[in-house]
Scaffold this active site. Structure first.
Site, PDB file in Angstrom:
ATOM      1  CD  GLU A 355      -2.667  -1.623   2.054  1.00  0.00           C
ATOM      2  OE1 GLU A 355      -2.162  -1.450   3.171  1.00  0.00           O
ATOM      3  OE2 GLU A 355      -3.599  -2.400   1.820  1.00  0.00           O
ATOM      4  CG  HIS A 441      -2.933  -5.324   9.351  1.00  0.00           C
ATOM      5  ND1 HIS A 441      -2.576  -5.390   8.021  1.00  0.00           N
ATOM      6  CD2 HIS A 441      -3.444  -4.084   9.526  1.00  0.00           C
ATOM      7  CE1 HIS A 441      -2.856  -4.247   7.430  1.00  0.00           C
ATOM      8  NE2 HIS A 441      -3.377  -3.432   8.313  1.00  0.00           N
ATOM      9  CG  ASN A 479      -5.327  -3.018   4.451  1.00  0.00           C
ATOM     10  OD1 ASN A 479      -5.235  -3.427   3.298  1.00  0.00           O
ATOM     11  ND2 ASN A 479      -4.618  -2.049   4.917  1.00  0.00           N
TER      12      ASN A 479
HETATM   13  P1  FDA Z   1     -10.361  -3.681  17.698  1.00  0.00           P
HETATM   14  O1  FDA Z   1      -8.921  -3.663  18.045  1.00  0.00           O
HETATM   15  O2  FDA Z   1     -10.833  -2.787  16.602  1.00  0.00           O
HETATM   16  O3  FDA Z   1     -11.223  -3.328  18.974  1.00  0.00           O
HETATM   17  C1  FDA Z   1     -10.994  -3.903  20.224  1.00  0.00           C
HETATM   18  C2  FDA Z   1     -11.514  -2.936  21.278  1.00  0.00           C
HETATM   19  O4  FDA Z   1     -11.670  -3.630  22.509  1.00  0.00           O
HETATM   20  C3  FDA Z   1     -10.553  -1.777  21.562  1.00  0.00           C
HETATM   21  O5  FDA Z   1     -11.272  -0.567  21.565  1.00  0.00           O
HETATM   22  C4  FDA Z   1      -9.980  -2.095  22.938  1.00  0.00           C
HETATM   23  O6  FDA Z   1      -9.654  -0.943  23.694  1.00  0.00           O
HETATM   24  C5  FDA Z   1     -11.131  -2.864  23.578  1.00  0.00           C
HETATM   25  N1  FDA Z   1     -10.705  -3.824  24.602  1.00  0.00           N
HETATM   26  C6  FDA Z   1      -9.682  -4.713  24.530  1.00  0.00           C
HETATM   27  N2  FDA Z   1      -9.593  -5.453  25.644  1.00  0.00           N
HETATM   28  C7  FDA Z   1     -10.601  -5.029  26.462  1.00  0.00           C
HETATM   29  C8  FDA Z   1     -11.020  -5.397  27.781  1.00  0.00           C
HETATM   30  N3  FDA Z   1     -10.389  -6.350  28.459  1.00  0.00           N
HETATM   31  N4  FDA Z   1     -12.084  -4.746  28.329  1.00  0.00           N
HETATM   32  C9  FDA Z   1     -12.727  -3.764  27.639  1.00  0.00           C
HETATM   33  N5  FDA Z   1     -12.352  -3.374  26.383  1.00  0.00           N
HETATM   34  C10 FDA Z   1     -11.310  -3.999  25.801  1.00  0.00           C
HETATM   35  N6  FDA Z   1      -7.252  -2.376   9.000  1.00  0.00           N
HETATM   36  C11 FDA Z   1      -7.828  -2.221   7.793  1.00  0.00           C
HETATM   37  O7  FDA Z   1      -8.639  -3.057   7.377  1.00  0.00           O
HETATM   38  N7  FDA Z   1      -7.503  -1.128   7.024  1.00  0.00           N
HETATM   39  C12 FDA Z   1      -6.578  -0.204   7.411  1.00  0.00           C
HETATM   40  O8  FDA Z   1      -6.318   0.765   6.707  1.00  0.00           O
HETATM   41  C13 FDA Z   1      -5.943  -0.389   8.681  1.00  0.00           C
HETATM   42  N8  FDA Z   1      -4.992   0.481   9.131  1.00  0.00           N
HETATM   43  C14 FDA Z   1      -4.538   0.407  10.434  1.00  0.00           C
HETATM   44  C15 FDA Z   1      -3.717   1.411  10.946  1.00  0.00           C
HETATM   45  C16 FDA Z   1      -3.375   1.404  12.302  1.00  0.00           C
HETATM   46  C17 FDA Z   1      -2.486   2.486  12.852  1.00  0.00           C
HETATM   47  C18 FDA Z   1      -3.850   0.360  13.144  1.00  0.00           C
HETATM   48  C19 FDA Z   1      -3.500   0.330  14.599  1.00  0.00           C
HETATM   49  C20 FDA Z   1      -4.651  -0.642  12.631  1.00  0.00           C
HETATM   50  C21 FDA Z   1      -5.003  -0.632  11.281  1.00  0.00           C
HETATM   51  N9  FDA Z   1      -5.842  -1.605  10.744  1.00  0.00           N
HETATM   52  C22 FDA Z   1      -6.353  -1.470   9.472  1.00  0.00           C
HETATM   53  C23 FDA Z   1      -6.243  -2.781  11.539  1.00  0.00           C
HETATM   54  C24 FDA Z   1      -7.666  -2.699  12.076  1.00  0.00           C
HETATM   55  O9  FDA Z   1      -7.883  -1.477  12.733  1.00  0.00           O
HETATM   56  C25 FDA Z   1      -7.886  -3.889  13.017  1.00  0.00           C
HETATM   57  O10 FDA Z   1      -7.690  -5.080  12.278  1.00  0.00           O
HETATM   58  C26 FDA Z   1      -9.284  -3.894  13.615  1.00  0.00           C
HETATM   59  O11 FDA Z   1      -9.525  -2.715  14.331  1.00  0.00           O
HETATM   60  C27 FDA Z   1      -9.466  -5.103  14.520  1.00  0.00           C
HETATM   61  O12 FDA Z   1     -10.821  -5.178  14.873  1.00  0.00           O
HETATM   62  P2  FDA Z   1     -11.294  -5.998  16.137  1.00  0.00           P
HETATM   63  O13 FDA Z   1     -12.778  -6.025  16.162  1.00  0.00           O
HETATM   64  O14 FDA Z   1     -10.575  -7.288  16.143  1.00  0.00           O
HETATM   65  O15 FDA Z   1     -10.751  -5.205  17.420  1.00  0.00           O
END
Ligand code: FDA
Length: 505
Positions: A355, A441, A479
């Site tokens: 990308e 990721h 992604n």
């Molecule tokens: P996600 O991580 O979204 O959510 C989990 C939530 O649960 C968080 O808010 C966390 O705080 C909360 N949590 C965790 N443990 C907990 C607990 N014990 N009690 C209460 N709350 C808790 N993907 C993509 O498709 N396109 C893209 O362009 C990008 N770019 C990108 C950039 C950057 C900087 C990052 C960090 C990530 C990406 N990603 C991405 C990845 C994408 O954001 C990621 O794959 C998803 O957010 C994952 O979704 P989930 O539902 O798995 O959890």
């Protein structure tokens, strides 16, 4: 300690969690969501909710004394990261020795901080990674449903070709062409109509003002504006922010979750116990796996199997940058929202999906920066330390090598074709061309069909479900959030019909 009961408890507010809560609520089930991060609605002293990438303050970072952006240096100088006050900021970096994992913290999870790229995986690779999921049904029903729910849109091609804000993408496309590679447009959840109004000076700038990984003040259609807004709109969903789930135990045909509350400065505000009938884990690859590992290792859910904690991968993430020739400026003005990818996934030896990402420094840098997704078969395993109560990750440096080999083969070709070289100064004080020690990721830890059944039901327990990126076995080739969303749509539909609405678990 105080207590409460809800029929359905959802942990986290990211993609898997948001989809699950919406569909539960639409079916009439009262649902509580717990989120360890903040609800990002209150403006800071500058009148903005989020800070920009060039001026990070405490809002940027989850409880650290310094920001921890991955492109950490310029000319090897430590000029990118800044000291900050420890705070419940929006972007977390969890360090596991040779691998660091970035994750969003707040109501909306990763959707608050990610690049917004909404990419559907290749059907053949999806089949290879998740062979027990009916791919035909996914591509016909759930991927389109997820894209609609996320409000995915694409950049206007005519505008893209003419605007200064995407010169960096066009330059990288031309250079890819010289190396014999085509590019594809990538859809996004950033509202491109808003971006065009930004460019025209008719709307406040966000993507065009260096905002992205620490949140966007405008334009981003994060989950709080899509799935979570719809879930709250049902009147049956409550979201409790700054509530961290720390322990799970069975109770009266359901579960009791222990929750630690704190304020945004990290001051403890006490512990709660919440009972529920159905418990849905959506804390992301790390958050969900940690809760289940702790439950297994501390004996509160002793029937959890050995597959909990296994099958983790960084989606083959490798970041690299090239130095363009002086006649190829990439522009002082760069949109933070990436819209082009170089698709070389068909290369039989070194498949790469690269990308083209911005360097929104506000000055000309002649840099082309890439997030390469490679096909790395290595997998890590999570461990649990009973003494500290913390989760570790078994992943050694050598496990990133297959990804780097593919990225090197691909970008060596790009450099040869363009008479250019790598930038060695951007990823810390030591000269290096490839950043293979972090991932955006994180995928896996509670893999579908292994730690759970084929619909996310945790093996060994009834009424306990995984909804998020922990289900995906380490690699997707693109992604992940569209796939996480689509899989959650598919799984919750089945669980609602067979477990929740029938009263069976
Ligand atoms: P996600 O991580 O979204 O959510 C989990 C939530 O649960 C968080 O808010 C966390 O705080 C909360 N949590 C965790 N443990 C907990 C607990 N014990 N009690 C209460 N709350 C808790 N993907 C993509 O498709 N396109 C893209 O362009 C990008 N770019 C990108 C950039 C950057 C900087 C990052 C960090 C990530 C990406 N990603 C991405 C990845 C994408 O954001 C990621 O794959 C998803 O957010 C994952 O979704 P989930 O539902 O798995 O959890």
């Amino acid at each position: 300690r105080d207590g409460a009961y809800v029929p359905a408890l959802v942990i986290g507010t990211g993609y898997g969690a948001a989809v699950t809560a919406l569909r539960l609520a639409e079916a009439g089930v009262r649902t509580l969501m717990l989120e360890t991060g903040q609800l990002w609605t209150r403006p800071g002293p500058d009148g903005k909710v989020f800070c920009g990438m060039l001026t990070p303050d405490r809002r940027s970072t989850w409880f650290r004394r310094r920001t921890a952006a991955p492109m950490a240096s310029f000319l090897w100088l430590d000029v990118v990261n800044r000291p900050v006050e420890p705070y419940a900021g929006i972007l977390d970096r969890v360090d596991f020795g040779p691998m660091a994992v970035y994750a969003g913290r707040g109501v909306g999870g990763g959707s608050l901080v990610n690049g917004g790229m909404a990419v559907t995986p290749r059907r053949s690779y999806f089949r290879e990674m998740l062979p027990r999921v009916d791919a035909e049904e996914m591509y016909r029903r759930y991927f389109p449903q997820a894209r609609a729910g996320l409000r995915v849109n694409g950049v206007d091609r005519g505008w893209f070709e003419g605007t200064e804000w995407y010169r960096y993408s066009r330059v990288a496309r031309e250079e890819a062409g010289r190396a014999g590679h085509g590019t594809v447009f990538l859809d996004n959840i950033y509202d491109f109509r808003h971006m065009r109004r930004e460019a025209a000076g008719k709307a406040p700038k966000s993507a065009l003002a260096g905002e992205l990984i620490y949140g966007n003040n405008h334009g981003r259609m994060s989950l709080d504006k899509t799935y979570l807004a719809a879930a709250l709109g049902t009147g049956r969903v409550t979201i409790a922010a700054l509530h961290k789930a720390v322990a799970i135990r069975p109770h009266a045909g359901g579960y009791v979750v222990t929750v630690e509350r704190s304020d945004a400065s990290g001051r403890p505000l006490g512990t709660k116990e919440i009972a529920c009938r159905h418990l849905f884990l959506g804390g992301g690859s790390l958050g969900t796996t940690e809760l289940l590992l702790r439950a297994r290792e501390t004996g509160t859910l002793p029937r959890l199997g050995r597959e909990i904690g296994r099958g983790w991968g960084p989606n083959g993430n490798v970041m690299t940058a090239r130095a363009n020739r002086p006649v190829q400026p990439t522009g002082c003005h760069q949109s933070t929202v990436p819209v082009l990818g170089i698709d070389a996934w068909d290369d039989p030896r070194h498949p790469v999906f690269a990308e083209i990402t911005p360097v929104p420094a506000g000055i000309e840098t002649w840099i082309s920066l890439y997030l390469a997704i490679t096909r790395n078969p290595e997998r890590g395993t999570f461990t649990y330390d009973r003494g500290t109560g913390r989760m570790g990750l078994r992943w050694d440096r050598g496990q990133s090598a297959p990804g780097v080999r593919s990225a090197r083969a691909f970008f060596d070709r790009m450099n040869r074709a363009n008479g250019t070289d790598y930038r060695y100064d951007l990823f810390g004080p030591e000269p290096r061309a490839f950043a293979d020690d972090f991932t955006y990721h994180p995928l896996g830890g509670c893999v579908l069909g292994r730690a759970t059944d084929d619909y996310g039901r945790v093996k060994g327990y009834r009424g306990l479900y995984v909804t998020d990126g922990a289900l995906i076995p380490g690699s997707l080739g693109v992604n992940p959030f569209v796939t996480i969303t689509a899989l959650a749509e598919r799984n919750v539909e089945r669980v609602l019909r067979q477990d929740v609405l029938t009263g069976r678990t």
